[in-house]
Scaffold this motif. Structure first.
Motif, PDB file in Angstrom:
ATOM      1  N   GLY A  48      22.824  45.928  41.238  1.00 26.71           N
ATOM      2  CA  GLY A  48      23.178  46.742  42.395  1.00 26.71           C
ATOM      3  C   GLY A  48      24.299  46.194  43.226  1.00 26.71           C
ATOM      4  O   GLY A  48      24.723  46.816  44.201  1.00 26.71           O
ATOM      5  N   THR A  49      24.803  45.004  42.964  1.00 27.61           N
ATOM      6  CA  THR A  49      25.912  44.434  43.724  1.00 27.61           C
ATOM      7  C   THR A  49      27.136  45.318  43.571  1.00 27.61           C
ATOM      8  O   THR A  49      27.439  45.784  42.470  1.00 27.61           O
ATOM      9  CB  THR A  49      26.212  43.001  43.232  1.00 27.61           C
ATOM     10  OG1 THR A  49      25.026  42.212  43.364  1.00 27.61           O
ATOM     11  CG2 THR A  49      27.330  42.375  44.030  1.00 27.61           C
ATOM     12  N   MET A  50      27.866  45.522  44.705  1.00 26.27           N
ATOM     13  CA  MET A  50      29.066  46.342  44.673  1.00 26.27           C
ATOM     14  C   MET A  50      30.206  45.548  44.058  1.00 26.27           C
ATOM     15  O   MET A  50      30.458  44.384  44.426  1.00 26.27           O
ATOM     16  CB  MET A  50      29.438  46.788  46.082  1.00 26.27           C
ATOM     17  CG  MET A  50      28.376  47.620  46.770  1.00 26.27           C
ATOM     18  SD  MET A  50      27.951  49.132  45.833  1.00 26.27           S
ATOM     19  CE  MET A  50      29.465  50.062  46.048  1.00 26.27           C
ATOM     20  N   ASN A  51      30.886  46.180  43.152  1.00 28.10           N
ATOM     21  CA  ASN A  51      32.007  45.558  42.470  1.00 28.10           C
ATOM     22  C   ASN A  51      33.175  46.536  42.452  1.00 28.10           C
ATOM     23  O   ASN A  51      32.999  47.764  42.547  1.00 28.10           O
ATOM     24  CB  ASN A  51      31.634  45.225  41.021  1.00 28.10           C
ATOM     25  CG  ASN A  51      30.574  44.156  40.909  1.00 28.10           C
ATOM     26  OD1 ASN A  51      30.870  42.978  40.821  1.00 28.10           O
ATOM     27  ND2 ASN A  51      29.301  44.576  40.910  1.00 28.10           N
TER      28      ASN A  51
ATOM     29  N   ARG B  75      35.233  44.571  34.953  1.00 30.54           N
ATOM     30  CA  ARG B  75      34.476  44.784  33.719  1.00 30.54           C
ATOM     31  C   ARG B  75      33.075  44.212  33.834  1.00 30.54           C
ATOM     32  O   ARG B  75      32.152  44.718  33.201  1.00 30.54           O
ATOM     33  CB  ARG B  75      35.206  44.179  32.524  1.00 30.54           C
ATOM     34  CG  ARG B  75      36.479  44.919  32.166  1.00 30.54           C
ATOM     35  CD  ARG B  75      37.016  44.427  30.822  1.00 30.54           C
ATOM     36  NE  ARG B  75      38.225  45.147  30.450  1.00 30.54           N
ATOM     37  CZ  ARG B  75      38.235  46.317  29.815  1.00 30.54           C
ATOM     38  NH1 ARG B  75      37.081  46.880  29.510  1.00 30.54           N
ATOM     39  NH2 ARG B  75      39.380  46.907  29.515  1.00 30.54           N
ATOM     40  N   HIS B  76      32.923  43.128  34.583  1.00 34.32           N
ATOM     41  CA  HIS B  76      31.623  42.466  34.666  1.00 34.32           C
ATOM     42  C   HIS B  76      31.265  42.239  36.130  1.00 34.32           C
ATOM     43  O   HIS B  76      32.131  42.054  37.000  1.00 34.32           O
ATOM     44  CB  HIS B  76      31.640  41.133  33.913  1.00 34.32           C
ATOM     45  CG  HIS B  76      31.936  41.279  32.457  1.00 34.32           C
ATOM     46  ND1 HIS B  76      31.001  41.654  31.539  1.00 34.32           N
ATOM     47  CD2 HIS B  76      33.110  41.116  31.774  1.00 34.32           C
ATOM     48  CE1 HIS B  76      31.547  41.711  30.344  1.00 34.32           C
ATOM     49  NE2 HIS B  76      32.857  41.394  30.458  1.00 34.32           N
ATOM     50  N   CYS B  77      29.993  42.255  36.433  1.00 37.70           N
ATOM     51  CA  CYS B  77      29.477  42.069  37.794  1.00 37.70           C
ATOM     52  C   CYS B  77      29.762  40.653  38.271  1.00 37.70           C
ATOM     53  O   CYS B  77      29.555  39.680  37.521  1.00 37.70           O
ATOM     54  CB  CYS B  77      27.985  42.359  37.833  1.00 37.70           C
ATOM     55  SG  CYS B  77      27.223  42.091  39.458  1.00 37.70           S
ATOM     56  N   ILE B  78      30.235  40.556  39.574  1.00 41.41           N
ATOM     57  CA  ILE B  78      30.558  39.237  40.110  1.00 41.41           C
ATOM     58  C   ILE B  78      29.307  38.444  40.443  1.00 41.41           C
ATOM     59  O   ILE B  78      29.359  37.235  40.664  1.00 41.41           O
ATOM     60  CB  ILE B  78      31.423  39.375  41.378  1.00 41.41           C
ATOM     61  CG1 ILE B  78      30.669  40.197  42.449  1.00 41.41           C
ATOM     62  CG2 ILE B  78      32.765  40.008  41.056  1.00 41.41           C
ATOM     63  CD1 ILE B  78      31.423  40.289  43.772  1.00 41.41           C
ATOM     64  N   SER B  79      28.149  39.145  40.428  1.00 46.30           N
ATOM     65  CA  SER B  79      26.910  38.471  40.796  1.00 46.30           C
ATOM     66  C   SER B  79      26.101  38.059  39.568  1.00 46.30           C
ATOM     67  O   SER B  79      25.784  36.891  39.386  1.00 46.30           O
ATOM     68  CB  SER B  79      26.056  39.382  41.692  1.00 46.30           C
ATOM     69  OG  SER B  79      24.800  38.761  41.981  1.00 46.30           O
TER      70      SER B  79
ATOM     71  N   GLY C 287      26.917  39.142  36.192  1.00 43.47           N
ATOM     72  CA  GLY C 287      27.703  39.088  34.959  1.00 43.47           C
ATOM     73  C   GLY C 287      27.484  40.233  34.023  1.00 43.47           C
ATOM     74  O   GLY C 287      28.057  40.270  32.928  1.00 43.47           O
ATOM     75  N   ALA C 288      26.636  41.196  34.440  1.00 45.03           N
ATOM     76  CA  ALA C 288      26.408  42.348  33.566  1.00 45.03           C
ATOM     77  C   ALA C 288      27.666  43.189  33.480  1.00 45.03           C
ATOM     78  O   ALA C 288      28.539  43.151  34.358  1.00 45.03           O
ATOM     79  CB  ALA C 288      25.231  43.177  34.086  1.00 45.03           C
TER      80      ALA C 288
END
Length: 275
Positions: free
Chosen positions: A36-39, A44-48, A50-51
């Motif tokens: 759910g972290t805003m990116n 390409r990948h979540c900053i929290s 890595g998904a």
């Protein structure tokens, strides 16, 4: 109250009509489907966690070069060898086959035709020929009382005999003038008892002196005259070699002999003009 501005303030007064600076572009944000972290939308990948955030296709690695396996290399080598063999065979047939022996099956006197692989031979026994008489015959061996001259004396009561079952024995016939041969007739012993008691010719190799091509013949086990088709253009000698024999047999209480016996060998064709 007096003017409190510093003298230099006038130098930095905003210029009327100057456009205001453009606001910074807004970055579109998207939530991570995993945590759910805003990116940023272009991440390409979540900053929290890595998904993976962006759903676009991932870069593809280039396809590796196809490498030949040991099996395919062996197949290529085999095909190349076969191609070389075919070329050699074609060359051999075109330029060397004239030296190969003619393989002939003699007629057995019962109306069967002669077969032959020789070019132009046709495999049939000619009938419009005359008998040609050899004036001399030289054997590799002979038994006393059964000389090779008996083969050309036209006497059915005489014969040529050679010991040791006859395999490897040779006869060389000489003609006073060059002759064009068309057939040779071989006659085993007419008497049935003697025919069976002696070894008989089975395989022979015939070589006239005007060619390097041998005629290899397989005879029948018979007392009948056996004609052999042959073609020469101007031969003066003919060499006949026994390559195999039919075994002798016991007749009643009479034991078989160890000798090979032939009654007659005759030649047919024509004398070469100007020979």
């Amino acid at each position: 109250m007096g003017d409190t501005r510093e003298p230099f303030d006038d130098l930095f007064e905003p210029i009327e009509g100057e456009p205001a600076p453009a606001p910074a572009p807004q970055v579109q944000m998207v939530p991570c489907p995993s945590c759910g972290t805003m990116n940023a939308a272009n991440s390409r990948h979540c900053i929290s966690c890595g998904a993976r955030v962006a759903q676009g296709p991932l870069p593809m690695a280039p396809q590796p070069l196809v490498r030949s396996t040991a099996g395919s290399r062996a197949l290529i080598v085999t095909a190349a060898v076969i191609a070389v063999v075919v070329v050699i065979a074609l060359f051999y047939n075109a330029f060397v086959s004239d030296d190969e022996p003619t393989v002939t099956t003699a007629a057995n006197g019962t109306g069967a035709t002669t077969t032959s692989t020789a070019a132009g031979n046709g495999g049939t026994v000619p009938t419009d020929t005359v008998e040609l008489t050899a004036n001399r015959v030289v054997p590799s061996a002979q038994l006393s009382g059964f000389p090779a001259d008996n083969l050309i004396d036209s006497d059915p009561l005489t014969m040529w005999q050679v010991g040791q079952e006859g395999v490897g024995a040779t006869l060389t016939f000489f003609f006073p003038n060059p002759v064009a041969l068309e057939r040779i007739e071989i006659k085993n012993i007419s008497d049935e008892t003697k025919f069976r008691q002696n070894f008989r010719v089975r395989g022979i190799r015939i070589r006239p002196n005007d060619t390097t091509r041998d005629t290899v013949v397989e005879l029948a086990n018979t007392r009948d005259v056996q004609p052999i088709a042959i073609q020469t253009e101007g031969t003066t000698t003919v060499r006949v070699e026994v390559t195999s024999t039919f075994p002798a047999e016991a007749v009643g209480d009479q034991n078989p002999f160890k000798e090979l016996a032939i009654e007659d060998i005759k030649f047919f064709g024509s004398v070469v003009s100007g020979g």
